[in-house]
Design an enzyme around this catalytic site. Structure first.
Site, PDB file in Angstrom:
ATOM      1  N   HIS A 170     -17.472   2.610   0.366  1.00 30.30           N
ATOM      2  CA  HIS A 170     -16.628   1.403   1.559  1.00 30.30           C
ATOM      3  C   HIS A 170     -17.959   1.935   2.876  1.00 30.30           C
ATOM      4  O   HIS A 170     -17.298   2.529   3.409  1.00 30.30           O
ATOM      5  CB  HIS A 170     -15.445   1.805   1.284  1.00 30.30           C
ATOM      6  N   CYS A 208      -2.179  -2.513   7.530  1.00 24.84           N
ATOM      7  CA  CYS A 208      -1.613  -3.212   6.894  1.00 24.84           C
ATOM      8  C   CYS A 208      -0.993  -4.176   6.797  1.00 24.84           C
ATOM      9  O   CYS A 208      -0.611  -6.151   5.946  1.00 24.84           O
ATOM     10  CB  CYS A 208      -2.616  -2.491   5.282  1.00 24.84           C
ATOM     11  N   ASP A 261      -4.813  -0.932  -1.282  1.00 24.07           N
ATOM     12  CA  ASP A 261      -5.353  -0.550  -0.815  1.00 24.07           C
ATOM     13  C   ASP A 261      -6.633   0.204  -2.457  1.00 24.07           C
ATOM     14  O   ASP A 261      -6.302   1.341  -2.713  1.00 24.07           O
ATOM     15  CB  ASP A 261      -5.546  -0.007   0.185  1.00 24.07           C
ATOM     16  N   ASP A 313       0.913  -1.569  -0.480  1.00 20.72           N
ATOM     17  CA  ASP A 313       0.033  -0.350   0.071  1.00 20.72           C
ATOM     18  C   ASP A 313       0.961   1.169   0.277  1.00 20.72           C
ATOM     19  O   ASP A 313       0.477   2.272   0.972  1.00 20.72           O
ATOM     20  CB  ASP A 313      -0.853  -0.213   1.362  1.00 20.72           C
ATOM     21  N   HIS A 355     -11.136   0.958  -2.422  1.00 21.34           N
ATOM     22  CA  HIS A 355     -11.994   0.724  -2.208  1.00 21.34           C
ATOM     23  C   HIS A 355     -12.996   1.310  -2.884  1.00 21.34           C
ATOM     24  O   HIS A 355     -12.792   2.510  -3.718  1.00 21.34           O
ATOM     25  CB  HIS A 355     -12.059   1.854  -1.008  1.00 21.34           C
ATOM     26  N   LYS A 406      -7.441  -5.892  -2.863  1.00 16.61           N
ATOM     27  CA  LYS A 406      -8.366  -5.689  -1.884  1.00 16.61           C
ATOM     28  C   LYS A 406      -8.731  -4.415  -1.051  1.00 16.61           C
ATOM     29  O   LYS A 406      -8.814  -3.136  -1.530  1.00 16.61           O
ATOM     30  CB  LYS A 406      -6.803  -5.810  -0.764  1.00 16.61           C
ATOM     31  N   HIS A 458     -10.888   7.070   1.775  1.00 15.42           N
ATOM     32  CA  HIS A 458      -9.149   7.147   1.263  1.00 15.42           C
ATOM     33  C   HIS A 458      -9.387   5.847  -0.263  1.00 15.42           C
ATOM     34  O   HIS A 458      -9.754   4.554  -0.004  1.00 15.42           O
ATOM     35  CB  HIS A 458      -7.915   6.399   2.689  1.00 15.42           C
TER      36      HIS A 458
HETATM   37  C1  VGL Z   1      -4.677   0.540   5.476  1.00 18.15           C
HETATM   38  C2  VGL Z   1      -6.000   1.671   7.384  1.00 18.15           C
HETATM   39  C3  VGL Z   1      -7.185   1.741   5.880  1.00 18.15           C
HETATM   40  C4  VGL Z   1      -3.542   0.042   5.393  1.00 18.15           C
HETATM   41  C5  VGL Z   1      -5.293   0.565   4.122  1.00 18.15           C
HETATM   42  O1  VGL Z   1      -2.759   0.625   4.541  1.00 18.15           O
HETATM   43  O2  VGL Z   1      -2.478   0.755   6.571  1.00 18.15           O
HETATM   44  N1  VGL Z   1      -4.727   0.935   6.789  1.00 18.15           N
HETATM   45  N2  VGL Z   1      -7.283   1.006   4.732  1.00 18.15           N
HETATM   46 ZN    ZN Z   2      -8.401   1.148   3.312  1.00 20.81          ZN
END
Ligand code: VGL
Ligand code: ZN
Length: 208
Positions: free
Chosen positions: A59, A158, A53, A15, A55, A113, A88
């Site tokens: 979401h 993550c 990430d 990410d 979404h 994901k 996000h």
């Molecule tokens: C993440 C919060 C929400 C991450 C992703 O990449 O750590 N944290 N979505």
């Molecule tokens: Zn996320």
């Protein structure tokens, strides 16, 4: 500890997207500092895999989808506790794009994901019900990879969930600290280290 990647080791980059970097919707302090580190590390690996990430708008992990709830608050979802985040990494937005300086050309796979509206996915391997697979384990096994080096954002979400699942799936797992940064929400970083240590995740400062 001196660590050298072997030619069947994988660098799994979690990410490294604009929304997790300074100026982004869910900015991790110093998040962009991992970019040159990861670019340097990636040159040492024959195999690089990225996660993104990803979404849909609205979401269920977004606080804005739960009127009356606040950002960073946890609520009960059918699959367990879920922290609510600012909107996000919405599919197709610049926030969801990889950091512009991240070297992505050598990535052999990009795994997305968090695209199911009703469930979040921190881990690169399983969604937050800890059961719905992303397909990454099958991919890595079919290619006979056994050892994974982890870097990216965020250490305590993550990266942590990916590391725990990697161990659960039987992969040798090494977190490279220089390539990670944390959100650190209510003790989440300390909890992450404790959980990763207990799961047998190895931890190195950097590769020499
Ligand atoms: C993440 C919060 C929400 C991450 C992703 O990449 O750590 N944290 N979505
Ligand atoms: Zn996320």
């Amino acid at each position: 500890m001196h660590v050298q990647p072997a030619n069947n080791d994988v660098l799994l980059v979690i990410d490294v997207q604009n929304d997790f970097c300074p100026g982004g919707a869910l900015a991790v302090t110093d998040g962009d500092a991992v970019v040159p580190v990861i670019n340097r590390l990636a040159q040492r690996f024959d195999h690089v895999v990225l996660t993104q990430d990803w979404h849909p708008a609205g979401h269920s992990s977004f606080a804005t989808s739960h009127p009356g709830s606040n950002v960073f608050e946890a609520i009960d979802m059918p699959y367990g506790r879920q922290t609510l985040w600012p909107d996000h990494c919405v599919q197709g937005t610049s926030g969801a794009s990889f950091h512009p300086q991240l070297a992505t050309d050598r990535a052999e796979l990009v795994i997305r994901k968090g695209f199911r509206p009703a469930i979040d996915s921190y881990s690169a391997f399983y969604e937050n019900d800890r059961r719905t697979p992303t397909g990454l384990a099958g991919y890595l096994r079919e290619r006979s990879f056994e050892k994974i080096f982890l870097v990216g954002l965020a250490t305590d979400f993550c990266v942590r969930y990916s590391a725990i699942d990697a161990r659960r799936l039987g992969f040798t797992t090494v977190l490279i600290e220089a390539g990670c940064r944390a959100i650190d929400l209510a003790g989440s970083l300390e909890a992450a280290w404790a959980e990763m240590n207990a799961a047998g995740v190895q931890r190195v400062d950097d590769l020499c």
